[in-house]
Design a protein around this motif. Sequence first.
Motif, PDB file in Angstrom:
ATOM      1  N   THR A   8      76.291 -32.307 -40.916  1.00  0.00           N
ATOM      2  CA  THR A   8      77.044 -31.328 -41.677  1.00  0.00           C
ATOM      3  C   THR A   8      76.839 -31.534 -43.173  1.00  0.00           C
ATOM      4  N   ALA A   9      76.466 -30.481 -43.884  1.00  0.00           N
ATOM      5  CA  ALA A   9      76.275 -30.573 -45.328  1.00  0.00           C
ATOM      6  C   ALA A   9      77.609 -30.448 -46.042  1.00  0.00           C
ATOM      7  N   THR A  10      77.728 -31.135 -47.157  1.00  0.00           N
ATOM      8  CA  THR A  10      78.903 -30.986 -48.000  1.00  0.00           C
ATOM      9  C   THR A  10      78.468 -30.429 -49.338  1.00  0.00           C
ATOM     10  N   PHE A  11      79.329 -29.607 -49.928  1.00  0.00           N
ATOM     11  CA  PHE A  11      78.959 -28.940 -51.168  1.00  0.00           C
ATOM     12  C   PHE A  11      79.638 -29.640 -52.347  1.00  0.00           C
ATOM     13  N   ALA A 471      82.037 -18.747 -44.705  1.00  0.00           N
ATOM     14  CA  ALA A 471      81.391 -17.977 -45.768  1.00  0.00           C
ATOM     15  C   ALA A 471      79.965 -18.459 -46.012  1.00  0.00           C
ATOM     16  N   ALA A 472      79.703 -19.758 -45.755  1.00  0.00           N
ATOM     17  CA  ALA A 472      78.395 -20.357 -46.031  1.00  0.00           C
ATOM     18  C   ALA A 472      77.469 -20.362 -44.839  1.00  0.00           C
ATOM     19  N   ILE A 473      77.875 -19.803 -43.721  1.00  0.00           N
ATOM     20  CA  ILE A 473      77.167 -20.023 -42.462  1.00  0.00           C
ATOM     21  C   ILE A 473      75.721 -19.529 -42.499  1.00  0.00           C
ATOM     22  N   PHE A 474      75.434 -18.492 -43.261  1.00  0.00           N
ATOM     23  CA  PHE A 474      74.056 -18.012 -43.396  1.00  0.00           C
ATOM     24  C   PHE A 474      73.172 -19.081 -44.031  1.00  0.00           C
ATOM     25  N   GLY A 475      73.746 -19.860 -44.941  1.00  0.00           N
ATOM     26  CA  GLY A 475      72.978 -20.870 -45.650  1.00  0.00           C
ATOM     27  C   GLY A 475      72.891 -22.200 -44.955  1.00  0.00           C
ATOM     28  N   THR A 476      73.770 -22.458 -43.977  1.00  0.00           N
ATOM     29  CA  THR A 476      73.818 -23.773 -43.346  1.00  0.00           C
ATOM     30  C   THR A 476      73.451 -23.767 -41.873  1.00  0.00           C
ATOM     31  N   THR A 483      76.071 -26.758 -35.461  1.00  0.00           N
ATOM     32  CA  THR A 483      75.558 -26.260 -36.727  1.00  0.00           C
ATOM     33  C   THR A 483      76.668 -25.619 -37.526  1.00  0.00           C
ATOM     34  N   ALA A 484      76.653 -25.837 -38.818  1.00  0.00           N
ATOM     35  CA  ALA A 484      77.568 -25.163 -39.733  1.00  0.00           C
ATOM     36  C   ALA A 484      79.032 -25.299 -39.319  1.00  0.00           C
ATOM     37  N   GLY A 485      79.365 -26.403 -38.693  1.00  0.00           N
ATOM     38  CA  GLY A 485      80.736 -26.622 -38.252  1.00  0.00           C
ATOM     39  C   GLY A 485      81.052 -26.101 -36.865  1.00  0.00           C
TER      40      GLY A 485
END
Length: 688
Positions: A8-11, A471-476, A483-485
Amino acid sequence: MNRNAWITATFSMSASLATLLVSTVMVEAWTDEEPVFQTHYDGVTNDLLTAGLGKSGLGSTTPPAFTDPLHPMPEELRRLAIYSNYRALIDPTPGGGYGSLYGPNVTADGTVTNGEGLIAGDEYITFDRGDDGHGHVTMMVQVPDSYDPAKGCIITAPSSGSRGVYGAIATAGEWGLKHGCAVAYTDKGSGTGAHDLQNNTVNLIRGERQDAAVAGDDSNFTATLTRRERAAFNAAYPNRFAFKHAHSQKNPEKDWGRNVLQSIKFAFSVLNKKFGQRGAEISKRNTLVIASSVSNGGGASVRAVEQDDEHLIDGLAVGEPNVNPEFSSKFSIVQSGRPPLQAHSRPLIDYITLVNVFQGCANLAAANAAAPLNAAPSTQRCADLHTKGLLAGSTLADQANEAQKIINDFGILPEQNLVQPGYWFAFVPQSISVTYANAYGRFSVADHLCNYSFGASASGVPGSLAPSAEAAIFGTSNGIPPTAGINLINDAAPDGPREDRVSTPAQNLDGALCLRSLATGKDAASGTKLFGPQSVGAHRINEGVEQIIASGNLHRTPAVFVTGRSDGILPPNFASRAYFGLNNVVEGSISPLHYYEVTNAHHLDSFNQFAGYNAMFIPLHRYFIQAMDLMYDHLLHGKALPPSQVVHTIPRGDGAPSITLANVPPIVDTPPASALITFSAGEVNIPN
């Protein structure tokens, strides 16, 4: 180790709005009455390859953030998507070769520069809705400012895995842009389309989230449920998602070849709009076309060559392609010192569901003790497999060794054994099994296949996805859980729905056996033929698989495959080796296929950044680049392609010192006889 800590990426890095300001226009329909979004990138503040991040930004472990995390702009989503997809396909660490063997700062001829590698040009994105008008396949063409119509070239870049349209940016995309070619991308109908069923929100083509009713036909993907069906599903399973690849009910893989061919036609349309007025029409007659990409994208390009009735494609160069070749009894596969394999060419749904049943136990085999990321073994999986009669051993050690032997006796190479425990930890075979069973059988999310669903979870319990993550799911998102949470949920867990692997002590063996039964048409525990609803489900999956089988006929199109011998997702005996054999049967002495098998290389280069993998494995990406170079030189200058061969590499070893050229010797024009891969007397001969 927490699996999500590195998945999982963190911003945390702030993005400047000024660097995202670009000129985007929506052009009236060019094909199929679809509008086209056209954007020019100056190569200074933003660009085609790195979204303005450059070599340094893509190499950073800190992903780009949004000005407003709940309402990201399309350019911010694009930037994050490029960052996520680029790093997912390569090892982004300098010790593994990033910045020296490959990367934005490495030029087309291999020169390492101190630059950031930004590439100026135009980007065009649109939908291809297919024959039924509702396909929602995303196509994109990037044309670098360096493009010269007098030396025109198009490189196809269908997405890897289940990724969105930027899912081949690091592989075919980067190679094509650096060589001044137009790059034709497609998400193959399996890209990032995530429908939040609870809130009824979807992605638009450039990633923004919108109410599904408002989005209508502009949605990237909306599950085909009536309002009543969705309400009933939400009542039973709240806070779940439907994903495009798994739940479109279209078996998108059957159209992957056509998607690639359509992307080529879109590229010609773009090039003629941009340059056509300057002279003659830009067409196949004056433009070189190479079909390319890796994994699923590579398989899509292979199928495109098989289906290329208009002869658009001049050459094929792919890495680790997901091909499901038609079985032929006219050849066997022999690796030096091992018995001939007759049962090759098995489809993905067959071998991946077998791994999904036995790997959790095989992780405990003594020989796998040194496997990197071996953090999710299950003693209970071993015990339950024994109870169900699928393992004979009475001790844990015997059971684990037997599980590993079953996997290898099936035809999966022992070279992948140390790779697979980490893939299991990352939930790779589990989620592929669920996604592809749903896709091949054209099941709706409401069919709830084998009691699986997709949803966010906290401490294993399903819940709502954080608004900022959605909101970020397209990018992650990579299009397949986790994936993406979004995780895989076992809705049949004894204590109520739980995240799949922690749902039972045996890591949901019942779910894995259900998928295995559907894949084979026989009860996975008893071996008896299925009947009733399960039989119908198995028949649907089998029909879907029949639609994606490759013919092996490349119509004499020059072709190169590169594959890692340690591939733990697409085993060579069922994919690349098998296709090489089939092509030689189908096209005989005029076979155009050159096959390069690389030792100490596996399917997911991105894992090479982790301890253990970095010491044992080298980047297959290095050989994808060389395959593209070889094909380009062959088509442009007539240079002969090297014969099929095993490339023997040297791992970095203890401590994983920085990689050098000595670790990754090139594919050579005159390999020793002991390295030659040959086809003779009905045998694919693979030297050790």
